[in-house]
Design a protein around this motif. Structure first.
Motif, PDB file in Angstrom:
ATOM      1  N   HIS A   1       0.838  -1.205   0.000  1.00 58.35           N
ATOM      2  CA  HIS A   1       0.000   0.000   0.000  1.00 58.35           C
ATOM      3  C   HIS A   1       0.872   1.253   0.000  1.00 58.35           C
ATOM      4  O   HIS A   1       0.577   2.233  -0.715  1.00 58.35           O
ATOM      5  CB  HIS A   1      -0.916  -0.010   1.225  1.00 58.35           C
ATOM      6  CG  HIS A   1      -1.649   1.291   1.433  1.00 58.35           C
ATOM      7  ND1 HIS A   1      -2.674   1.697   0.622  1.00 58.35           N
ATOM      8  CD2 HIS A   1      -1.468   2.277   2.355  1.00 58.35           C
ATOM      9  CE1 HIS A   1      -3.119   2.880   1.027  1.00 58.35           C
ATOM     10  NE2 HIS A   1      -2.405   3.248   2.088  1.00 58.35           N
ATOM     11  N   LEU A   2       1.942   1.232   0.787  1.00 60.90           N
ATOM     12  CA  LEU A   2       2.854   2.380   0.797  1.00 60.90           C
ATOM     13  C   LEU A   2       3.464   2.610  -0.585  1.00 60.90           C
ATOM     14  O   LEU A   2       3.543   3.737  -1.068  1.00 60.90           O
ATOM     15  CB  LEU A   2       3.964   2.155   1.832  1.00 60.90           C
ATOM     16  CG  LEU A   2       3.637   2.473   3.293  1.00 60.90           C
ATOM     17  CD1 LEU A   2       4.745   1.972   4.197  1.00 60.90           C
ATOM     18  CD2 LEU A   2       3.439   3.972   3.474  1.00 60.90           C
ATOM     19  N   LEU A   3       3.903   1.534  -1.230  1.00 64.38           N
ATOM     20  CA  LEU A   3       4.534   1.656  -2.543  1.00 64.38           C
ATOM     21  C   LEU A   3       3.557   2.132  -3.607  1.00 64.38           C
ATOM     22  O   LEU A   3       3.976   2.712  -4.624  1.00 64.38           O
ATOM     23  CB  LEU A   3       5.140   0.308  -2.955  1.00 64.38           C
ATOM     24  CG  LEU A   3       6.397  -0.116  -2.199  1.00 64.38           C
ATOM     25  CD1 LEU A   3       6.762  -1.564  -2.525  1.00 64.38           C
ATOM     26  CD2 LEU A   3       7.567   0.799  -2.550  1.00 64.38           C
ATOM     27  N   SER A   4       2.266   1.885  -3.406  1.00 59.65           N
ATOM     28  CA  SER A   4       1.272   2.292  -4.399  1.00 59.65           C
ATOM     29  C   SER A   4       0.922   3.770  -4.298  1.00 59.65           C
ATOM     30  O   SER A   4       0.261   4.308  -5.194  1.00 59.65           O
ATOM     31  CB  SER A   4       0.001   1.450  -4.238  1.00 59.65           C
ATOM     32  OG  SER A   4      -0.651   1.757  -3.010  1.00 59.65           O
ATOM     33  N   ARG A   5       1.358   4.421  -3.234  1.00 62.03           N
ATOM     34  CA  ARG A   5       1.032   5.837  -3.066  1.00 62.03           C
ATOM     35  C   ARG A   5       1.895   6.706  -3.970  1.00 62.03           C
ATOM     36  O   ARG A   5       3.109   6.550  -4.037  1.00 62.03           O
ATOM     37  CB  ARG A   5       1.231   6.260  -1.605  1.00 62.03           C
ATOM     38  CG  ARG A   5       0.126   5.791  -0.691  1.00 62.03           C
ATOM     39  CD  ARG A   5       0.425   6.042   0.760  1.00 62.03           C
ATOM     40  NE  ARG A   5       0.906   7.388   1.038  1.00 62.03           N
ATOM     41  CZ  ARG A   5       1.214   7.827   2.252  1.00 62.03           C
ATOM     42  NH1 ARG A   5       1.087   7.023   3.294  1.00 62.03           N
ATOM     43  NH2 ARG A   5       1.643   9.057   2.430  1.00 62.03           N
ATOM     44  N   GLY A   6       1.250   7.634  -4.649  1.00 59.38           N
ATOM     45  CA  GLY A   6       1.975   8.511  -5.558  1.00 59.38           C
ATOM     46  C   GLY A   6       2.667   9.657  -4.869  1.00 59.38           C
ATOM     47  O   GLY A   6       3.558  10.293  -5.453  1.00 59.38           O
ATOM     48  N   ASP A   7       2.255   9.982  -3.623  1.00 54.03           N
ATOM     49  CA  ASP A   7       2.838  11.124  -2.923  1.00 54.03           C
ATOM     50  C   ASP A   7       4.028  10.745  -2.048  1.00 54.03           C
ATOM     51  O   ASP A   7       4.554  11.586  -1.322  1.00 54.03           O
ATOM     52  CB  ASP A   7       1.763  11.797  -2.058  1.00 54.03           C
ATOM     53  CG  ASP A   7       1.226  10.851  -0.985  1.00 54.03           C
ATOM     54  OD1 ASP A   7       1.328   9.620  -1.176  1.00 54.03           O
ATOM     55  OD2 ASP A   7       0.706  11.346   0.042  1.00 54.03           O
ATOM     56  N   LEU A   8       4.453   9.497  -2.100  1.00 55.51           N
ATOM     57  CA  LEU A   8       5.543   9.028  -1.234  1.00 55.51           C
ATOM     58  C   LEU A   8       6.876   9.540  -1.768  1.00 55.51           C
ATOM     59  O   LEU A   8       7.182   9.398  -2.965  1.00 55.51           O
ATOM     60  CB  LEU A   8       5.550   7.501  -1.183  1.00 55.51           C
ATOM     61  CG  LEU A   8       6.189   6.841   0.041  1.00 55.51           C
ATOM     62  CD1 LEU A   8       5.421   7.198   1.300  1.00 55.51           C
ATOM     63  CD2 LEU A   8       6.232   5.335  -0.126  1.00 55.51           C
ATOM     64  N   VAL A   9       7.693  10.118  -0.894  1.00 56.02           N
ATOM     65  CA  VAL A   9       9.003  10.616  -1.315  1.00 56.02           C
ATOM     66  C   VAL A   9       9.917   9.438  -1.630  1.00 56.02           C
ATOM     67  O   VAL A   9       9.684   8.308  -1.192  1.00 56.02           O
ATOM     68  CB  VAL A   9       9.638  11.507  -0.221  1.00 56.02           C
ATOM     69  CG1 VAL A   9       8.783  12.736   0.031  1.00 56.02           C
ATOM     70  CG2 VAL A   9       9.837  10.726   1.071  1.00 56.02           C
TER      71      VAL A   9
END
Length: 385
Positions: free
Chosen positions: A96-104
């Motif tokens: 789920h974290l990797l699928s986020r587009g806003d992750l630095v």
């Protein structure tokens, strides 16, 4: 129609008041949300400190629901799932974290590393390898390579393990010469099983060049030479091994004695072993001496004398059991029972023990079956440690 500026002046305080009220409501809501998330977070942290993982997970889930955009809470939750063995839930959190587009970028790499650890713990080695390879060029590169090395060793992929070890050594992560020699020996063993002795011998000589002080390549080479009937070459190889690796003398001595008997070269082998025994009294070296003297035609009295001499140097129960086996007791009818009790008592003392994890085994291992550490077994048996 002319615009009445007096109405504008009257409206300005009203607009200001409405804006102020709206900002106060937003600030109040923000403060409420920010207060709830840390409260749940610290509650989860308190549960963790008290080793209450179930309650900690519930608290972190509550915190994530209150603030779903906080990556740190996701990392904490994923790590908790992994520690509890709930690998599927840990994988879902990190995916789920990797699928986020806003992750630095740094958090994305961190999530990728955490996902790889999830796969490793779950035993999904192929997926773990794929995830770890994506970390090349990131700040997790060194950790990923170490995990890859353990992964390749676990799957006995010695060629890929050697490649990763070379990269780690080139990056200044320490010397991997000893491991590289073991990898070559493992590949040589596979060649021997596959009836390819010439390739096996080439790999073992390469291992000797890679780690000149390592005893295993020469010991494996001598075993291969003896299998081919070349006992003289095996004796020479083992003699060189003993000179290059003095600490491994207890492991080499039995092989050297057998090779010397087969090569009809007992005298020089006896001289070498006696010299080593005087330098460091060891039961395995003593057994090799006794076997050589027996093959040379000496009678059993000499063996008992050797074990008696050893008892003068070391209070060894193993040597005592060997000595009493050849003695004539006053109550000889009880000798079998006494001998059986002694043999049972010395069994644990003749094992080898891993210095890293304490795993004990009847035979010596180059890689511990318990903790997977290399060269963690001393050449001495438990009684002599």
């Amino acid at each position: 129609m002319e615009f009445d500026f007096s109405l504008l002046l009257l409206a300005l305080p009203v607009v200001f008041l409405l804006g102020w009220l709206a900002s106060r409501l937003d600030l109040r809501q923000l403060r409420l949300e920010s207060h709830q998330a840390p409260k749940a977070y610290f509650k989860g942290l308190n549960f963790l400190l008290n080793e209450q993982q179930d309650q900690a997970i519930d608290a972190f889930i509550e915190a994530v629901q209150s603030d779903p955009d906080t990556s740190e809470l996701h990392f904490a939750l994923g790590n908790l799932f992994r520690r509890r063995g709930e690998y599927e839930r840990a994988v879902r959190v990190h995916q789920h974290l990797l699928s986020r587009g806003d992750l630095v970028a740094d958090d994305r790499h961190r999530a990728q590393h955490a996902l790889a650890l999830d796969y490793l713990k779950a035993g999904l080695l192929d997926r773990a390898e794929e995830a770890l390879l994506k970390l090349e060029g990131t700040r997790f590169e060194a950790q990923a390579r170490l995990a890859l090395l353990a992964n390749y060793e676990r799957s006995r992929d010695w060629e890929h393990a050697a490649g990763i070890a070379s990269k780690l050594e080139a990056a200044g992560q320490g010397s991997f010469a000893g491991r590289q020699a073991h990898y070559l020996c493992e590949q040589a063993a596979a060649r021997v099983t596959g009836q390819q002795p010439a390739e096996a011998m080439s790999l073992l000589r390469q291992a000797m060049e890679t780690a000149p002080q390592a005893p295993r390549p020469r010991m494996d080479l001598a075993t291969l030479q003896r299998a081919q009937g070349n006992h003289e070459a095996a004796l020479a190889t083992l003699t060189e091994a003993m000179l290059q690796s003095p600490a491994a003398t207890p492991l080499i001595a039995p092989l050297l004695a057998d090779a010397a008997i087969a090569a009809h070269a007992i005298a020089p082998a006896l001289a070498l072993l006696k010299t080593r025994y005087e330098q460091s009294a060891c039961i395995d070296v003593l057994d090799a001496i006794v076997n050589l003297e027996a093959a040379n035609g000496d009678n059993a009295v000499t063996a008992r004398q050797w074990y008696a001499r050893h008892l003068e140097k070391e209070p060894s129960l193993v040597a005592a059991a060997k000595w009493i086996a050849g003695e004539k007791l006053e109550h000889e009818q009880f000798h079998p029972q006494v001998q059986r009790a002694l043999d049972h008592a010395v069994k644990p003392l003749t094992r080898y023990r891993c210095a890293a994890c304490g795993f004990e085994a009847k035979r010596h291992f180059w890689q511990c079956p318990g903790c997977q550490a290399w060269d963690s077994y001393p050449a001495l048996r438990v009684e002599e440690l």
